[in-house]
Enzyme design. Sequence first.
Site, short mmCIF file in Angstrom:
data_model
loop_
_atom_site.label_atom_id
_atom_site.label_comp_id
_atom_site.label_asym_id
_atom_site.label_seq_id
_atom_site.Cartn_x
_atom_site.Cartn_y
_atom_site.Cartn_z
N GLU A 217 33.77 41.36 28.78
CA GLU A 217 34.89 42.23 28.89
C GLU A 217 35.56 41.99 27.86
O GLU A 217 36.36 41.11 27.92
CB GLU A 217 35.77 42.02 30.05
CG GLU A 217 34.01 42.57 31.37
CD GLU A 217 34.00 43.82 31.16
OE1 GLU A 217 34.60 45.34 30.89
OE2 GLU A 217 32.86 44.60 31.78
N CYS A 251 44.27 45.36 28.82
CA CYS A 251 43.16 45.78 27.30
C CYS A 251 42.78 47.24 27.37
O CYS A 251 42.17 47.51 25.96
CB CYS A 251 41.39 45.15 28.09
SG CYS A 251 41.69 45.82 29.88
#
Length: 501
Positions: A217, A251
Amino acid sequence: MASASSEEQIKKIVEQLRASFNAGKTRSKASRVKNLKAVLRLIKDHQEDIYDAVYKDLRKSPQETQNGEIDEVVNEAVHFLSEIDKVVDPQNVHDGSLILFGREAYIHRDPYGLCLIIGAWNYPIMLTLMVLVGAIATGNAAIIKPSELALATAELLERILPKYLDEDCYRIVNGGAEVAQTLLKQRFDHILYTGSQHVAKIVLRAAAEHLTPVTLELGGKSPVYVDNTVNVGVSAKRVAWAKLMNCGQTCIAPDYVLCHADVKEKFIEEVKKYMTQFYGENPKEHEDYGRIINERHFDRLNKLMESQKKNIVHGGKSDRTEKFIEPTVFDDITFSDQIMKEEIFGPLLPIVSVQGADEAIKLINSGEKPLALYVFTGDKRLHERFMKETSSGSLMFNELLIQATVPALPFGGVGHSGMGSYHGNFTLEALSHKKACIIDPRPVPSELVMGIRYPPFSKTKKNITSMLTKVYSKSERRFFYGIKLIIVVALMAVALKLVLA
Ligand code: NAD
């Protein structure tokens, strides 16, 4: 930081947890339910401690911690508690092929075994506990290595987790890069890593040694395109909110804006207006405005700001002693500017002027595939164009960030923004193996048909075997079902006649 940092200690922990998994401690439905409920209790009992720890690390407001971290973990646990039968029980499948006639076919989700969860610092609760919830639901044991940069949260987790979960099955191991690397030398059955691309390569190399599957991720530059067909005020408001959440350290935060030249001036004015409306004239004093995680990241952002000083149209102040960076907007940015060469991960918003969707798509496709792509448009034709002509972890029209809160959607990147995905049922794909199972309950009578496969071979045997294994088209399958129905009805009629005779 109290941690199991020596190689010997880490090896011992890995052995203990693997032994627990092998002994079946984490597999049963009952133990999964018990542990999911334990995570919910942990959160309920320590909600204030979590607020405090995350505030200490990032000066994150309790509301952002609640909505952006705790709610995610709770929703994931509730999702798996309500779906636990579907997760644990084998799923019956039948595609109508003749080879399965009289037999049963199932997909059984095998837990991988021992998982390693390496978290990043920006959402230190969500990026550890949400993955842990997935590991529990799928029947795995897990070691969690929180980020050492969010130290208060890492220490809190190490202190409270053993009160709720069996340490022989789920364990926090705290420490920095060396501890992470010692962990990576051990054999795991799955690794879920959240963080930078640079470290992801280290993780992937280490995983290759043991042929361990990984979910990565990662991040990168997530663009926003603002078209000239959109309500500029609402678009600017949403972009300003998403950029400044967690002080830009998200993110999937919008990294930069490709703004249609026709609406650029207005868009910038509106972004400035909302940034001020959200955090006041003096955001340093505003209780809801966060801080940069550490001096290294502060210096990196400050340098970026200095390098684009001439482009600043809003903000620009900073204070190293407080790791404070003011919400800052930059106009007239081009792709050759330093700020466009790396993921910003802070409250800096560069605006690039474009002539329309063609140019925006071309610029987006000239970079690495983003984790998220946001398009603000009133032109429905652009939905299909962006869907088909760009590739990104997620794509949102006229919205930002909420893709992470929908368990029905996978969360993950593509290319340099990540590998694999999780959240909700996609966590099952990430953390369990789909085992194909066939049961032949009556092998003796089924030999009448299956006996055809044995040597000596002949043309007839070859043709019948092909018929048995053939994948039939929809219309052929309908034809077989029709025949099957006729046979069943005929048999029932015969049976009825015999009973009445
Ligand atoms: P980080 O510095 O906290 O590192 C992440 C983890 O890697 C930590 O646990 C750390 O101890 C470990 N680590 C660091 N150096 C290591 C090394 N040399 N060897 C082994 N392990 C090491 O976080 P970061 O890397 O600064 O994270 C920021 C990045 O993460 C950004 O790019 C952001 O976009 C991305 N991110 C992605 C997601 C997502 O869900 N896709 C979520 C959060 C952050």
